[in-house]
Design an enzyme around this catalytic site. Structure first.
Site, PDB file in Angstrom:
ATOM      1  N   TYR A 207      -6.565  -0.775  -9.313  1.00 16.35           N
ATOM      2  CA  TYR A 207      -6.187  -0.667  -7.895  1.00 16.35           C
ATOM      3  C   TYR A 207      -7.437  -0.687  -7.011  1.00 16.35           C
ATOM      4  O   TYR A 207      -8.470  -0.119  -7.364  1.00 16.35           O
ATOM      5  CB  TYR A 207      -5.372   0.603  -7.626  1.00 16.35           C
ATOM      6  CG  TYR A 207      -3.974   0.567  -8.241  1.00 16.35           C
ATOM      7  CD1 TYR A 207      -3.430  -0.612  -8.755  1.00 16.35           C
ATOM      8  CD2 TYR A 207      -3.186   1.708  -8.303  1.00 16.35           C
ATOM      9  CE1 TYR A 207      -2.159  -0.643  -9.314  1.00 16.35           C
ATOM     10  CE2 TYR A 207      -1.912   1.687  -8.861  1.00 16.35           C
ATOM     11  CZ  TYR A 207      -1.406   0.498  -9.368  1.00 16.35           C
ATOM     12  OH  TYR A 207      -0.145   0.475  -9.925  1.00 16.35           O
TER      13      TYR A 207
ATOM     14  N   LYS B 219      -8.035 -13.796 -15.516  1.00 16.34           N
ATOM     15  CA  LYS B 219      -7.381 -12.486 -15.650  1.00 16.34           C
ATOM     16  C   LYS B 219      -6.783 -12.375 -17.054  1.00 16.34           C
ATOM     17  O   LYS B 219      -6.158 -13.334 -17.534  1.00 16.34           O
ATOM     18  CB  LYS B 219      -6.269 -12.403 -14.610  1.00 16.34           C
ATOM     19  CG  LYS B 219      -5.608 -11.061 -14.472  1.00 16.34           C
ATOM     20  CD  LYS B 219      -4.584 -11.148 -13.332  1.00 16.34           C
ATOM     21  CE  LYS B 219      -3.977  -9.810 -12.989  1.00 16.34           C
ATOM     22  NZ  LYS B 219      -2.994  -9.938 -11.898  1.00 16.34           N
TER      23      LYS B 219
HETATM   24  N1  LIG Z   1       3.017  -0.530 -12.844  1.00 15.70           N
HETATM   25  C1  LIG Z   1       2.883  -1.588 -12.102  1.00 15.70           C
HETATM   26  O1  LIG Z   1       2.733  -2.720 -12.593  1.00 15.70           O
HETATM   27  C2  LIG Z   1       2.884  -1.417 -10.615  1.00 15.70           C
HETATM   28  C3  LIG Z   1       2.931  -2.553  -9.769  1.00 15.70           C
HETATM   29  C4  LIG Z   1       2.952  -2.326  -8.394  1.00 15.70           C
HETATM   30  C5  LIG Z   1       2.922  -1.028  -7.873  1.00 15.70           C
HETATM   31  N2  LIG Z   1       2.852   0.039  -8.730  1.00 15.70           N
HETATM   32  C6  LIG Z   1       2.848   1.440  -8.227  1.00 15.70           C
HETATM   33  O2  LIG Z   1       3.918   1.600  -7.329  1.00 15.70           O
HETATM   34  C7  LIG Z   1       3.425   2.142  -6.113  1.00 15.70           C
HETATM   35  C8  LIG Z   1       4.299   1.738  -4.996  1.00 15.70           C
HETATM   36  O3  LIG Z   1       4.273   0.322  -4.827  1.00 15.70           O
HETATM   37  P1  LIG Z   1       4.433  -0.268  -3.383  1.00 15.70           P
HETATM   38  O4  LIG Z   1       3.321   0.182  -2.500  1.00 15.70           O
HETATM   39  O5  LIG Z   1       4.668  -1.729  -3.511  1.00 15.70           O
HETATM   40  O6  LIG Z   1       5.791   0.498  -2.959  1.00 15.70           O
HETATM   41  P2  LIG Z   1       6.810   0.430  -1.771  1.00 15.70           P
HETATM   42  O7  LIG Z   1       7.014   1.849  -1.362  1.00 15.70           O
HETATM   43  O8  LIG Z   1       7.970  -0.393  -2.208  1.00 15.70           O
HETATM   44  O9  LIG Z   1       6.108  -0.392  -0.614  1.00 15.70           O
HETATM   45  C9  LIG Z   1       5.128   0.163   0.209  1.00 15.70           C
HETATM   46  C10 LIG Z   1       4.889  -0.803   1.343  1.00 15.70           C
HETATM   47  O10 LIG Z   1       6.042  -0.814   2.171  1.00 15.70           O
HETATM   48  C11 LIG Z   1       5.638  -0.607   3.497  1.00 15.70           C
HETATM   49  N3  LIG Z   1       6.678   0.131   4.226  1.00 15.70           N
HETATM   50  C12 LIG Z   1       7.250   1.299   3.869  1.00 15.70           C
HETATM   51  N4  LIG Z   1       8.149   1.686   4.786  1.00 15.70           N
HETATM   52  C13 LIG Z   1       8.131   0.746   5.752  1.00 15.70           C
HETATM   53  C14 LIG Z   1       8.845   0.579   6.969  1.00 15.70           C
HETATM   54  N5  LIG Z   1       9.754   1.484   7.370  1.00 15.70           N
HETATM   55  N6  LIG Z   1       8.593  -0.516   7.715  1.00 15.70           N
HETATM   56  C15 LIG Z   1       7.675  -1.430   7.316  1.00 15.70           C
HETATM   57  N7  LIG Z   1       6.949  -1.320   6.163  1.00 15.70           N
HETATM   58  C16 LIG Z   1       7.191  -0.241   5.391  1.00 15.70           C
HETATM   59  C17 LIG Z   1       4.378   0.228   3.391  1.00 15.70           C
HETATM   60  O11 LIG Z   1       3.610   0.093   4.578  1.00 15.70           O
HETATM   61  P3  LIG Z   1       2.946   1.429   5.244  1.00 15.70           P
HETATM   62  O12 LIG Z   1       1.812   1.812   4.374  1.00 15.70           O
HETATM   63  O13 LIG Z   1       2.551   0.940   6.599  1.00 15.70           O
HETATM   64  O14 LIG Z   1       4.038   2.477   5.300  1.00 15.70           O
HETATM   65  C18 LIG Z   1       3.710  -0.384   2.184  1.00 15.70           C
HETATM   66  O15 LIG Z   1       2.962  -1.528   2.539  1.00 15.70           O
HETATM   67  C19 LIG Z   1       1.982   1.663  -6.053  1.00 15.70           C
HETATM   68  O16 LIG Z   1       1.184   2.453  -5.196  1.00 15.70           O
HETATM   69  C20 LIG Z   1       1.573   1.794  -7.488  1.00 15.70           C
HETATM   70  O17 LIG Z   1       1.225   3.136  -7.738  1.00 15.70           O
HETATM   71  C21 LIG Z   1       2.853  -0.140 -10.077  1.00 15.70           C
END
Ligand SMILES: NC(=O)c1ccc[n+]([C@@H]2O[C@H](COP(=O)([O-])OP(=O)(O)OC[C@H]3O[C@@H](n4cnc5c(N)ncnc54)[C@H](OP(=O)(O)O)[C@@H]3O)[C@@H](O)[C@H]2O)c1
Length: 298
Positions: free
Chosen positions: A55, A99
Site C-alpha cells: 500500500y 509485477k
Molecule cells: N486484499 C485485497 O486484495 C484488497 C484490495 C483492495 C482493498 N483492500 C482493503 O480494503 C480496504 C478498503 O478498500 P476501499 O478503499 O476500496 O474501500 P471502499 O470503502 O469501498 O471505498 C473507499 C472509497 O470510497 C470513497 N467514498 C466513500 N464514501 C463515499 C461517498 N459517500 N461519496 C463519495 N465517495 C465515497 C472514499 O473516498 P473518501 O476517502 O473521500 O471518503 C474512498 O475513495 C483498503 O483500505 C484495503 O485495506 C484489500
C-alpha cells in the site's frame, strides 16, 4: 459500538475493519492526522486496521508506524493486519521488470521483518498472503507461516483473494489453522454470494473479510446509480447514511463478514459505523441485489 468477531479461535477482531490502502493518498499524512483517523475508528469500537506492504507504493505501513511512534500506547489498542507477496515495480521495487507474486519462505519472512520495522511494532496480529501465487510451494510457504506464528512475530495467519483450491493446498502443509480469507465483496461485486466463493467459507466456519465494501467509491458514480436509489431509501427510512446501508447488506449475510472500509474522511468513518444498527430483511437484501444487478434473480 461495533461487535467483535472470532476468527476460527485464532484471533478476535472488530466486526468493522479500517483499511489503510489509501492512507498515503490523503493530502494530510501527518502522524497527528493518521492518529485522528485511528481514534475516530476506536471511538466506534473499530480496533482492527488493515494494511499491506504494497500500500502507498510500499509506504503506507511507515505512515501508520510514524503515527504509532508518536502516540505511545496506541498500538496496544489495535489488531494490525498486513499482507505480503505482491512485488510490483514501484517504490522499493521500482527496478523490477514486471509485477509478480513471491510466497517463498525467504520472501515472506523478510517481508514480515520489513512490516514490523515499518509499523514500529514487535508483532503483527494477522498476516495474510495477499494474492494466490501460481508458483507457491505450499510446504515452503506453510512452514514459513507456522514458524512466524511460533516465533510470536505473527499471532494469526490467513489469506486474501484465495479460491477454495488455493486454501486447501496451503492449509494442507500447515499446523496453524488459516483463519480468514479477505475477498472483494459489495453490492457492486455480488458474484461471490452466487458462485460458491462464500459458500465454501460458510461450510468451514470461516468469516471472510470484505474489501472495497463501497465498490472502492464506484457506488457513488454512474455504475452505482440504480442501487444507490434503493440504499438511499432504506437509509432514509432508518435514519442512516447510504454507506451504512451498503455495509449492512454485507453484515446481513449469515457467513459473518468483516467489511474493510477505506474512507479517508473522519465523518464517513462514523457514518459507515452505523451499519450495525441497520435492519436488512430478506426482501430488502434481494431488492438491493436486484437493483445492483439490473435484473431480478431467475
Ligand atoms: N486484499 C485485497 O486484495 C484488497 C484490495 C483492495 C482493498 N483492500 C482493503 O480494503 C480496504 C478498503 O478498500 P476501499 O478503499 O476500496 O474501500 P471502499 O470503502 O469501498 O471505498 C473507499 C472509497 O470510497 C470513497 N467514498 C466513500 N464514501 C463515499 C461517498 N459517500 N461519496 C463519495 N465517495 C465515497 C472514499 O473516498 P473518501 O476517502 O473521500 O471518503 C474512498 O475513495 C483498503 O483500505 C484495503 O485495506 C484489500
Amino acid at each position: 459500538m461495533t461487535k467483535r468477531l472470532n476468527l476460527s479461535g485464532q484471533l478476535e477482531i472488530s466486526r468493522l475493519v479500517y483499511g489503510m490502502w489509501r492512507v498515503a493518498d490523503d493530502s494530510d499524512t501527518s502522524p497527528a492526522h493518521v492518529q485522528a483517523k485511528i481514534e475516530a475508528c476506536l471511538d466506534q469500537g473499530i480496533t482492527t486496521i488493515d494494511q499491506a506492504d504494497i500500500y502507498g507504493d510500499y509506504g503506507a505501513e511507515a505512515v501508520m508506524g510514524a503515527a504509532l511512534k508518536a502516540a505511545p500506547g496506541l498500538r496496544d489498542r489495535l489488531e494490525i493486519v498486513t499482507k505480503c507477496d505482491i512485488i510490483a515495480p514501484i517504490g522499493k521495487y521500482s527496478e523490477r521488470r514486471v509485477k509478480y507474486y513471491d510466497t517463498s519462505a525467504a520472501h515472506v519472512t523478510a517481508a514480515v521483518e520489513a512490516s514490523l520495522a515499518n509499523m514500529a511494532t514487535d508483532r503483527i496480529d494477522l498476516l495474510l498472503i495477499h494474492r494466490p501465487d501460481p508458483l507457491m510451494d505450499h510446504h515452503d510457504t506453510g512452514a514459513a507461516l507456522d514458524a512466524l506464528v511460533a516465533s510470536g512475530k505473527v499471532r494469526a495467519v490467513g489469506v486474501s483473494n484465495f479460491k477454495l483450491n488455493d486454501w486447501t493446498l496451503l492449509q494442507s502443509a500447515m499446523k496453524t489453522p488459516l483463519c480468514t480469507n479477505q475477498v472483494e465483496a459489495s453490492v457492486l461485486h455480488s458474484a461471490p454470494f452466487i458462485d460458491g466463493d462464500i459458500a465454501w467459507m460458510q461450510e468451514r466456519g470461516i468469516h471472510p473479510m470484505a474489501w472495497s465494501p463501497l465498490g472502492g467509491g464506484s457506488l457513488f458514480g454512474a455504475e452505482g446509480a440504480k442501487v444507490r436509489a434503493v440504499l438511499e431509501r432504506v437509509g432514509a427510512e432508518q435514519g442512516v447514511d447510504t454507506t451504512a446501508v451498503a455495509v449492512a447488506w454485507l453484515l446481513a449475510h449469515p457467513v459473518g463478514i468483516a467489511p474493510v472500509m477505506g474512507t479517508n474522511n473522519l465523518d464517513r468513518i462514523r457514518a459507515i459505523s452505523d451499519a450495525e444498527r441497520v435492519q436488512i430483511d430478506r426482501e430488502t437484501w434481494f431488492e438491493i441485489l436486484t437493483a445492483a444487478r439490473g435484473q431480478e434473480v431467475p
